[in-house]
Write a protein that holds these residues in place. Structure first.
Motif, PDB file in Angstrom:
ATOM      1  N   GLY A  85       0.792  -1.229   0.000  1.00 13.71           N
ATOM      2  CA  GLY A  85       0.000   0.000   0.000  1.00 13.71           C
ATOM      3  C   GLY A  85       0.821   1.274   0.000  1.00 13.71           C
ATOM      4  O   GLY A  85       0.283   2.368  -0.218  1.00 13.71           O
ATOM      5  N   ASP A  86       2.127   1.157   0.217  1.00  9.62           N
ATOM      6  CA  ASP A  86       2.997   2.330   0.151  1.00  9.62           C
ATOM      7  C   ASP A  86       3.379   2.678  -1.276  1.00  9.62           C
ATOM      8  O   ASP A  86       3.965   3.739  -1.523  1.00  9.62           O
ATOM      9  N   SER A  87       3.063   1.815  -2.213  1.00  9.01           N
ATOM     10  CA  SER A  87       3.383   2.072  -3.620  1.00  9.01           C
ATOM     11  C   SER A  87       2.634   3.316  -4.075  1.00  9.01           C
ATOM     12  O   SER A  87       1.404   3.376  -4.004  1.00  9.01           O
ATOM     13  N   ALA A  88       3.384   4.302  -4.521  1.00  5.79           N
ATOM     14  CA  ALA A  88       2.802   5.589  -4.912  1.00  5.79           C
ATOM     15  C   ALA A  88       3.910   6.460  -5.477  1.00  5.79           C
ATOM     16  O   ALA A  88       5.083   6.081  -5.459  1.00  5.79           O
ATOM     17  N   ALA A  89       3.510   7.634  -5.959  1.00  4.71           N
ATOM     18  CA  ALA A  89       4.489   8.654  -6.319  1.00  4.71           C
ATOM     19  C   ALA A  89       4.589   9.623  -5.151  1.00  4.71           C
ATOM     20  O   ALA A  89       3.565  10.059  -4.605  1.00  4.71           O
ATOM     21  N   TYR A  90       5.800   9.926  -4.761  1.00  3.11           N
ATOM     22  CA  TYR A  90       6.036  10.842  -3.649  1.00  3.11           C
ATOM     23  C   TYR A  90       6.690  12.099  -4.211  1.00  3.11           C
ATOM     24  O   TYR A  90       7.749  12.036  -4.841  1.00  3.11           O
ATOM     25  N   PHE A  91       6.020  13.225  -3.976  1.00  2.00           N
ATOM     26  CA  PHE A  91       6.511  14.495  -4.495  1.00  2.00           C
ATOM     27  C   PHE A  91       6.985  15.388  -3.360  1.00  2.00           C
ATOM     28  O   PHE A  91       6.362  15.465  -2.305  1.00  2.00           O
ATOM     29  N   CYS A  92       8.057  16.062  -3.635  1.00  2.00           N
ATOM     30  CA  CYS A  92       8.582  17.066  -2.744  1.00  2.00           C
ATOM     31  C   CYS A  92       8.350  18.426  -3.402  1.00  2.00           C
ATOM     32  O   CYS A  92       8.427  18.544  -4.632  1.00  2.00           O
ATOM     33  N   ALA A  93       8.028  19.426  -2.594  1.00  5.76           N
ATOM     34  CA  ALA A  93       7.875  20.787  -3.098  1.00  5.76           C
ATOM     35  C   ALA A  93       8.592  21.733  -2.151  1.00  5.76           C
ATOM     36  O   ALA A  93       8.661  21.483  -0.944  1.00  5.76           O
ATOM     37  N   SER A  94       9.124  22.809  -2.704  1.00  2.07           N
ATOM     38  CA  SER A  94       9.787  23.798  -1.856  1.00  2.07           C
ATOM     39  C   SER A  94       9.228  25.183  -2.125  1.00  2.07           C
ATOM     40  O   SER A  94       8.673  25.468  -3.186  1.00  2.07           O
ATOM     41  N   PHE A  95       9.339  26.020  -1.108  1.00  2.00           N
ATOM     42  CA  PHE A  95       8.859  27.390  -1.149  1.00  2.00           C
ATOM     43  C   PHE A  95       9.965  28.304  -0.635  1.00  2.00           C
ATOM     44  O   PHE A  95      10.785  27.908   0.181  1.00  2.00           O
ATOM     45  N   THR A  96       9.896  29.574  -1.042  1.00  2.00           N
ATOM     46  CA  THR A  96      10.698  30.583  -0.369  1.00  2.00           C
ATOM     47  C   THR A  96      10.010  30.966   0.939  1.00  2.00           C
ATOM     48  O   THR A  96       8.870  30.581   1.183  1.00  2.00           O
ATOM     49  N   ASN A  97      10.683  31.753   1.745  1.00  2.00           N
ATOM     50  CA  ASN A  97      10.090  32.190   3.017  1.00  2.00           C
ATOM     51  C   ASN A  97       8.823  33.001   2.812  1.00  2.00           C
ATOM     52  O   ASN A  97       7.886  32.936   3.582  1.00  2.00           O
TER      53      ASN A  97
END
Lengths: 113, 112
Positions: A85-97
């Motif tokens: 069930g952990d099979s998935a796409a994992y996305f990371c996103a970043s922001f400025t302050n």
């Protein structure tokens, strides 16, 4: 999009193994988010981190999942004892302050066999 | 209260037609409403966004219409092109929480 680097792009793990996903945010960004995307579904918030701090982990399962964003180096999402069930796409996103725009990486596609 | 409901789940449009995707929210604390576009195998990318003090925002062929009293907003893609075929996500954001709440996505296919 290309500014947030995630690796590996594809990861295959057997049930019970550990998965370690890495995310290097865009230069100058100190806020990192992790999202999970199941096939044919939307983006589910998992955790929000700033350098050395977990700000909000309300979307993260209580067991087997952990995340960190150390002072030096990439953010790591760690999944212990993976299950199918952990099979998935994992996305990371970043922001400025001060920003509101999320810059996403290309994702890590985890397959648990 | 945190949900953003998005419809339709999938949409097929002829080239040159108008694509319309709708979102509804409950959390009145949201103060920023972006739309993200995601191509297969890629991460989402910001397409267009609106703040609740504006009723409409247009960028090229893409327009957001915002109805604050109904707590609804929509994305209109004019003169839809096959290159617009992608998954579109709406989202709500509250300043200070730094957390996006995404809709479930709409898979758009534009036929040539």
């Amino acid at each position: 999009n290309a500014g947030v680097m995630q690796n590996p792009r594809h990861l295959v793990r057997r049930r019970g193994q550990e998965a370690r996903l890495r995310c290097s945010p865009m230069k100058g960004h100190s806020h990192v988010y992790w999202y999970r995307q199941l096939p044919e579904e939307g983006l589910k918030f998992m955790v929000y981190l700033q350098k050395e701090n977990i700000i909000d982990e309300s979307g993260m399962p209580k067991e087997r999942f952990s995340a960190e964003f150390p002072k030096e180096g990439p953010s790591i999402l760690r999944i212990q004892q993976v299950v199918r069930g952990d099979s998935a796409a994992y996305f990371c996103a970043s922001f400025t302050n001060s920003g509101t725009e999320a810059f996403f990486g290309q994702g890590t596609r985890l397959t648990v066999v | 209260q945190q949900q953003v409901k998005q419809s339709p789940q999938s949409l097929i449009v002829q080239k040159g037609g108008i694509s319309i995707i709708n979102c509804a929210y409950e959390n009145t604390a949201f103060d920023y409403f972006p739309w993200y576009q995601q191509f297969p195998g890629k991460g989402p990318a910001l397409l267009i966004a609106i703040r609740p003090d504006v009723s409409e925002k247009k960028e090229g062929r893409f327009t957001i219409s915002f109805n604050k009293s109904a707590k609804q907003f929509s994305l209109h893609i004019m003169d839809s092109q096959p290159g617009d075929s992608a998954t579109y996500f709406c989202a709500g954001w509250t300043s200070g929480t730094y957390k996006y709440i995404f809709g479930t996505g709409t898979r758009l296919k534009v036929l040539a």
